[in-house]
Design a protein around this motif. Sequence first.
Motif, mmCIF file in Angstrom:
data_model
loop_
_atom_site.group_PDB
_atom_site.id
_atom_site.type_symbol
_atom_site.label_atom_id
_atom_site.label_comp_id
_atom_site.label_asym_id
_atom_site.label_seq_id
_atom_site.Cartn_x
_atom_site.Cartn_y
_atom_site.Cartn_z
ATOM 1 N N ALA A 145 -35.926 -12.970 -29.435
ATOM 2 C CA ALA A 145 -36.679 -14.187 -29.102
ATOM 3 C C ALA A 145 -36.029 -15.421 -29.714
ATOM 4 O O ALA A 145 -35.949 -16.486 -29.079
ATOM 5 N N LEU A 146 -35.548 -15.278 -30.939
ATOM 6 C CA LEU A 146 -34.912 -16.401 -31.615
ATOM 7 C C LEU A 146 -33.616 -16.795 -30.910
ATOM 8 O O LEU A 146 -33.310 -17.981 -30.751
ATOM 9 N N ARG A 147 -32.856 -15.799 -30.486
ATOM 10 C CA ARG A 147 -31.606 -16.087 -29.770
ATOM 11 C C ARG A 147 -31.895 -16.763 -28.433
ATOM 12 O O ARG A 147 -31.182 -17.686 -28.025
ATOM 13 N N THR A 148 -32.926 -16.299 -27.753
ATOM 14 C CA THR A 148 -33.297 -16.932 -26.487
ATOM 15 C C THR A 148 -33.663 -18.394 -26.715
ATOM 16 O O THR A 148 -33.267 -19.286 -25.946
ATOM 17 N N THR A 149 -34.415 -18.655 -27.793
ATOM 18 C CA THR A 149 -34.787 -20.027 -28.134
ATOM 19 C C THR A 149 -33.554 -20.886 -28.408
ATOM 20 O O THR A 149 -33.447 -22.026 -27.928
ATOM 21 N N ALA A 150 -32.615 -20.322 -29.193
ATOM 22 C CA ALA A 150 -31.396 -21.066 -29.541
ATOM 23 C C ALA A 150 -30.577 -21.380 -28.295
ATOM 24 O O ALA A 150 -30.059 -22.498 -28.141
ATOM 25 N N GLU A 151 -30.436 -20.415 -27.410
ATOM 26 C CA GLU A 151 -29.654 -20.630 -26.184
ATOM 27 C C GLU A 151 -30.336 -21.644 -25.276
ATOM 28 O O GLU A 151 -29.666 -22.467 -24.640
ATOM 29 N N THR A 152 -31.673 -21.605 -25.204
ATOM 30 C CA THR A 152 -32.406 -22.578 -24.392
ATOM 31 C C THR A 152 -32.237 -23.983 -24.945
ATOM 32 O O THR A 152 -32.002 -24.953 -24.206
ATOM 33 N N MET A 153 -32.337 -24.114 -26.284
ATOM 34 C CA MET A 153 -32.158 -25.420 -26.914
ATOM 35 C C MET A 153 -30.733 -25.926 -26.724
ATOM 36 O O MET A 153 -30.519 -27.116 -26.470
ATOM 37 N N LEU A 170 -31.971 -26.978 -34.002
ATOM 38 C CA LEU A 170 -31.013 -26.051 -33.390
ATOM 39 C C LEU A 170 -30.081 -25.466 -34.448
ATOM 40 O O LEU A 170 -29.788 -24.261 -34.449
ATOM 41 N N GLY A 171 -29.620 -26.314 -35.361
ATOM 42 C CA GLY A 171 -28.763 -25.828 -36.440
ATOM 43 C C GLY A 171 -29.471 -24.798 -37.306
ATOM 44 O O GLY A 171 -28.896 -23.765 -37.674
ATOM 45 N N GLN A 172 -30.735 -25.054 -37.619
ATOM 46 C CA GLN A 172 -31.503 -24.106 -38.433
ATOM 47 C C GLN A 172 -31.694 -22.778 -37.693
ATOM 48 O O GLN A 172 -31.661 -21.708 -38.311
ATOM 49 N N THR A 173 -31.887 -22.851 -36.371
ATOM 50 C CA THR A 173 -32.091 -21.632 -35.592
ATOM 51 C C THR A 173 -30.829 -20.780 -35.563
ATOM 52 O O THR A 173 -30.871 -19.565 -35.799
ATOM 53 N N TRP A 174 -29.685 -21.411 -35.267
ATOM 54 C CA TRP A 174 -28.429 -20.649 -35.272
ATOM 55 C C TRP A 174 -28.115 -20.126 -36.674
ATOM 56 O O TRP A 174 -27.584 -19.018 -36.829
ATOM 57 N N GLN A 175 -28.460 -20.904 -37.689
ATOM 58 C CA GLN A 175 -28.222 -20.470 -39.064
ATOM 59 C C GLN A 175 -29.073 -19.243 -39.393
ATOM 60 O O GLN A 175 -28.608 -18.306 -40.054
ATOM 61 N N GLN A 176 -30.303 -19.222 -38.909
ATOM 62 C CA GLN A 176 -31.173 -18.074 -39.139
ATOM 63 C C GLN A 176 -30.642 -16.829 -38.439
ATOM 64 O O GLN A 176 -30.828 -15.703 -38.913
ATOM 65 N N LEU A 177 -29.944 -17.040 -37.316
ATOM 66 C CA LEU A 177 -29.360 -15.916 -36.576
ATOM 67 C C LEU A 177 -28.017 -15.476 -37.143
ATOM 68 O O LEU A 177 -27.437 -14.493 -36.685
ATOM 69 N N GLY A 178 -27.498 -16.210 -38.117
ATOM 70 C CA GLY A 178 -26.224 -15.842 -38.718
ATOM 71 C C GLY A 178 -25.015 -16.346 -37.962
ATOM 72 O O GLY A 178 -23.887 -15.975 -38.282
ATOM 73 N N ASP A 179 -25.211 -17.203 -36.954
ATOM 74 C CA ASP A 179 -24.090 -17.779 -36.207
ATOM 75 C C ASP A 179 -23.790 -19.143 -36.824
ATOM 76 O O ASP A 179 -24.218 -20.195 -36.350
#
Length: 478
Positions: A145-153, A170-179
């Motif tokens: 779900a988090l990756r889907t959110t990041a890709e949508t953003m 967006l930066g915080q989301t990708w950071q949470q995913l480890g990218d």
Amino acid sequence: MTLTLVTFVGLTFAVLVMLALPLLRRQGGPVIRAAFDMQVYRDQLRELEKDLERGVVTAEQADAARLEIHRRLLAADTEARAAGAGQGALPGRRGRILTTVMLAILLPVLAFGLYGRLGSPGYPDRPHTERMAEMLGLSPDQAKALRTTAETMTKALSDGSGKQSDWVALGQTWQQLGDYTKALNAYDQAAEKGPLDAASWASMGEANVMASNGQVMPGAKEAFLKALAQDRNDPRSRYYLGMAAVQAGDAPRGIAIWRDLSQDSPPDAPWMRMLRSRIAQAAQEAGIPPMSVSPRHPLDSRPVETVALPSGSAPPPDQQAPSEEGFTPDQKAMVDSMIQRLKDRLATSPQDPEGWARLGKSLGVLKDYDGSVKAYATAVEQDSKNVGTRLDYGMALLTRAENTKSPSLPDAFYEQAKWMETNAPEEPGGLYLRALAAESRKQADAAIALWTKLSAVMPPDSPAYAMAQDRLKALGAR
């Protein structure tokens, strides 16, 4: 499963080929080598005779060389005979083929048997996303779900539009995913839309460190310094700037920064265990006790001071558990004892400004901020013209105000700033105190002038320069 089986068979065949080739190869190496050496020595004899005829060597030189070549020729002949005799006992071609066939049968059978008993041939491979989710402390559904959110953003912001807060999110989301590379790109976009807040600068610096395999690169260092310019107590920035110093080979400064963070952190702070471990490791590798290094805030550009300790007073830092200040129990006990002895001596001989200054520094390390301020006040009273003591007193007052959450700076702080203006107007530390005092009193023009002056005398890569530049931007200086 089919691909795994094919790969297994292929690897087994490759191993068999590597084992079989030496067994099937004709065993004539030692004899061939000896024969080659003998031929070389015979050629050397012929060349020697030609040199003698041309007069290149004398008769005596030729006799000596001839004798040595004959000796080597005889030795090579003996080696060839021994090698030929030894090979007669080696297995023949039929024996070598039989050995090869047995290896070809037994090796795969044993390998399959061990794998079938110890391995899990029927267990499916775990998807990469599932493994990453586990590493990040997320469930597979949460990670998806988090990756889907990041890709949508990312798609929504692909044209470069969006508010700064959108790019930070967006930066915080990708950071949470480890990218971390994508996170860093998002933070860069956010920074282009205006200055970030302290937390966002710290997150940006951390993403830079993670994307650089744990190395604190110049871009990350700059982000952390900008974070501290807005929030002097930000723990992430202080931690990573200590790491930057250690990675740059300046272990004392790194330890000083970490000890400063340690003494300002609650004992149960989540980063304390890692911080203590880092302090102990850096101290061990540098060969210095942590307690010998005076704490320093990253924005304090003064040289780090180390205190010589009595030899044999405590074991190496890796052999004892350090306290929150980076001390081992024995070292902490020794510090307390040293401070008590210093207090006792000052009680009997109070006219000792250097002793009071040392006491002020030691008490500050132990978080006794009131005691530290009182000791420095006594030192200044006894030696009012000492610039260094005045600066330390001012910093002690500032540290106490920050750690006690005081709404304002004390009058004594402004007194030190005023004294520096009158008696040491060009002192960088004094410029720092004076600029802070002007900002605290809402004197923007005076603060801008002082930060500008400090920038002019500090190296561009120093923390003080970076802080001065950030304060100038915050004040709207052009």
